[in-house]
Scaffold this motif. Structure first.
Motif, mmCIF file in Angstrom:
data_model
loop_
_atom_site.group_PDB
_atom_site.id
_atom_site.type_symbol
_atom_site.label_atom_id
_atom_site.label_comp_id
_atom_site.label_asym_id
_atom_site.label_seq_id
_atom_site.Cartn_x
_atom_site.Cartn_y
_atom_site.Cartn_z
ATOM 1 N N UNK A 149 1.585 1.610 -3.153
ATOM 2 C CA UNK A 149 1.590 2.132 -4.220
ATOM 3 C C UNK A 149 1.501 4.224 -4.218
ATOM 4 N N UNK A 150 1.042 4.120 -2.951
ATOM 5 C CA UNK A 150 1.093 5.709 -2.295
ATOM 6 C C UNK A 150 1.817 6.945 -2.730
ATOM 7 N N UNK A 190 7.813 9.792 2.807
ATOM 8 C CA UNK A 190 7.171 9.614 4.043
ATOM 9 C C UNK A 190 7.317 10.655 5.378
ATOM 10 N N UNK A 200 -3.860 19.915 -1.369
ATOM 11 C CA UNK A 200 -5.521 19.666 -1.049
ATOM 12 C C UNK A 200 -4.900 19.742 0.563
ATOM 13 N N UNK A 201 -4.406 19.042 1.073
ATOM 14 C CA UNK A 201 -4.262 18.847 2.690
ATOM 15 C C UNK A 201 -3.457 20.504 3.798
ATOM 16 N N UNK A 209 0.446 -1.090 -0.218
ATOM 17 C CA UNK A 209 0.173 0.104 0.124
ATOM 18 C C UNK A 209 1.023 1.224 -0.343
ATOM 19 N N UNK A 236 -7.776 11.598 4.895
ATOM 20 C CA UNK A 236 -6.741 12.144 5.029
ATOM 21 C C UNK A 236 -7.992 13.951 4.608
ATOM 22 N N UNK A 237 -8.242 13.957 3.133
ATOM 23 C CA UNK A 237 -8.637 14.760 2.199
ATOM 24 C C UNK A 237 -9.541 14.763 3.152
ATOM 25 N N UNK A 279 -0.506 11.134 -7.168
ATOM 26 C CA UNK A 279 -1.925 11.761 -6.168
ATOM 27 C C UNK A 279 -1.542 11.684 -4.993
ATOM 28 N N UNK A 286 -4.555 -3.799 -3.504
ATOM 29 C CA UNK A 286 -3.889 -2.245 -2.154
ATOM 30 C C UNK A 286 -4.565 -0.903 -3.172
ATOM 31 N N UNK A 288 1.112 10.070 6.817
ATOM 32 C CA UNK A 288 -0.293 10.385 7.102
ATOM 33 C C UNK A 288 -0.811 9.913 8.673
ATOM 34 N N UNK A 313 -7.771 0.670 -0.997
ATOM 35 C CA UNK A 313 -6.949 1.121 0.265
ATOM 36 C C UNK A 313 -5.974 2.190 -0.407
ATOM 37 N N UNK A 314 -5.219 2.060 -1.547
ATOM 38 C CA UNK A 314 -3.714 3.187 -0.894
ATOM 39 C C UNK A 314 -5.242 4.604 -1.507
ATOM 40 N N UNK A 330 -3.051 14.951 -3.142
ATOM 41 C CA UNK A 330 -3.259 15.153 -1.768
ATOM 42 C C UNK A 330 -2.439 15.834 -0.855
ATOM 43 N N UNK A 377 -5.750 7.744 1.245
ATOM 44 C CA UNK A 377 -5.885 9.642 0.383
ATOM 45 C C UNK A 377 -7.929 10.210 1.195
ATOM 46 N N UNK A 387 -9.456 17.217 6.459
ATOM 47 C CA UNK A 387 -9.346 18.395 5.526
ATOM 48 C C UNK A 387 -10.548 18.836 5.558
ATOM 49 N N UNK A 412 -1.446 -6.676 1.842
ATOM 50 C CA UNK A 412 -0.652 -6.802 1.581
ATOM 51 C C UNK A 412 0.636 -6.663 1.701
ATOM 52 N N UNK A 434 1.777 6.073 -7.650
ATOM 53 C CA UNK A 434 0.563 6.628 -6.867
ATOM 54 C C UNK A 434 0.831 7.890 -6.587
#
Lengths: 252, 114
Positions: A55-56, A228, A70-71, A52, B81-82, A63, B70, A152, B73-74, A67, B78, B85, B55, A60
């Motif tokens: 991916x984050x 991270x 946006x925060x 995960x 968190x959004x 993205x 995954x 996060x 989940x990712x 994010x 996101x 906010x 995973x 991605x």
């Protein structure tokens, strides 16, 4: 009455919309191809145990940069809307209105005694727990590539530590200058690490410009722990700033 | 039919109902939060694979281990968190409005009513 009818219609519409999804729903039987590809590449190319996080932060990553933006925008909005001094033309909250002490808004007309600060239990507990929570937050974001968690989540735990510290000592002021500097620095570091990936490796936010190392070790997965960690610092300082702004509103 | 997506959809409906019927602005924000939670449950349940493991690749992983997807989940990470906010921003507006007019009752804000 008309409002109530509209509410019933909209809610019924939402339920009708979700009925086919729920009735015909069955969990997937096998891992989708994209996910399988991500899991294999996370292990072999990045060396990140937590897919995960891979991916984050990497697959991605753009993205996630969005994010974080946006925060930041939301935090800036909070700071913009809440001004430190009460502006002209703002009325004190009326007694008997829905606003009361529980809403966290000062009610100058109420004759209820203001609290005399936190109790012994709260003070001791916050003094004891706040540093541990802080450390736990740092642990979560530095181990984001190994265990469930990451920037996060760790940032939010750090915010919880700050909130607990505020509960224990409501008059304490946070060092805003330091926090803003830390936030800006970590945000800039995030982008610089992304650009380094662009220069030294395959593309923007590619963490492979540092060695992948062996799977499951703290110093592994290229630049993922670094990225991270700066995300964690940024989220922690940002959210602590939001909490402090909402508190400053009450104090003035 | 599975329970988790059903609960998620139900939460979305409950939250929408709350946002539309409550007149207290704080309760409307709570309604938004409930919708948010329902959406997260729905997305996560779409990514679940029957019998799948988290995973995370460690010593307990065998050749035959099936992993959940995954990517949802990712995405939910996101979204949480959004959502946080946006909730903070909405609460800030509520605080500001209550300061200006002295009430949380949304029906007393008539300036932009149509």
């Amino acid at each position: 009455m008309a409002n109530r009818i509209v509410a019933v219609l909209v809610t019924a519409g939402i339920i009708v919309m979700f009925v086919p999804l729920v009735v015909g729903f069955s969990f997937q039987e096998r891992t989708p191809d994209l996910a399988a590809e991500y899991i294999v590449r996370s292990e072999q190319e990045l060396g990140a145990a937590n897919t995960v996080t891979a991916v984050v932060v990497t697959f991605r990553g753009l993205d996630t940069l969005g994010e974080v933006t946006v925060l930041f925008a939301a935090t800036a909005g909070v700071g913009f809307v809440i001004t430190r001094r009460r502006g002209a033309g703002e009325l004190p909250v009326r007694e008997g209105s829905a606003v009361d002490a529980h809403a966290g808004i000062e009610n100058p007309d109420a004759h209820a005694p203001r609290s005399q600060g936190p109790s012994e239990i709260v003070r001791t507990a916050s003094r004891f727990l706040s540093p541990i929570l802080f450390l736990f937050g740092v642990y979560i974001f530095t181990h984001g590539h190994l265990t469930p968690g990451g920037g996060f989540q760790g940032g939010v735990v750090i915010t919880a530590a700050v909130v607990l510290g505020i509960f224990g000592n409501p008059d304490r002021r946070l060092a805003h200058g330091t926090m803003t500097t830390l936030e800006s620095l970590s945000g800039a570091t995030y982008v610089i690490l992304g650009v380094l990936g662009f220069i030294l490796a395959g593309g923007f936010l590619d963490p492979t410009f540092l060695p992948a190392g062996s799977l499951g070790v703290l110093v592994s997965a290229g630049a993922i722990p670094l990225i991270y960690s700066v995300v964690g610092i940024k989220v922690g300082t940002e959210l602590a700033g939001v909490v402090d702004r909402l508190r400053a509103q009450e104090r003035d | 039919m599975q329970y988790i997506p059903a609960i998620g959809s139900l939460l979305i409906a409950i939250g929408a109902w709350g946002m539309l019927t409550q007149r207290n602005m704080l309760k409307m924000v709570i309604g938004f939060s409930i919708i948010d939670t329902g959406a997260h449950l729905l997305i996560v349940s779409i990514g679940y694979v029957t019998g799948g493991a988290a995973p995370i690749l460690d010593a307990a992983v065998a050749e035959s281990t099936v992993f959940v997807d995954p990517v949802p989940s990712a995405l939910v990470l996101t979204a949480i968190v959004i959502g946080l906010a946006v909730t903070a921003l909405m609460l800030t507006y509520v605080v500001r409005l209550a300061r200006t007019k002295g009430t949380l009752e949304v029906s007393s804000y008539k300036e932009l009513k149509w």
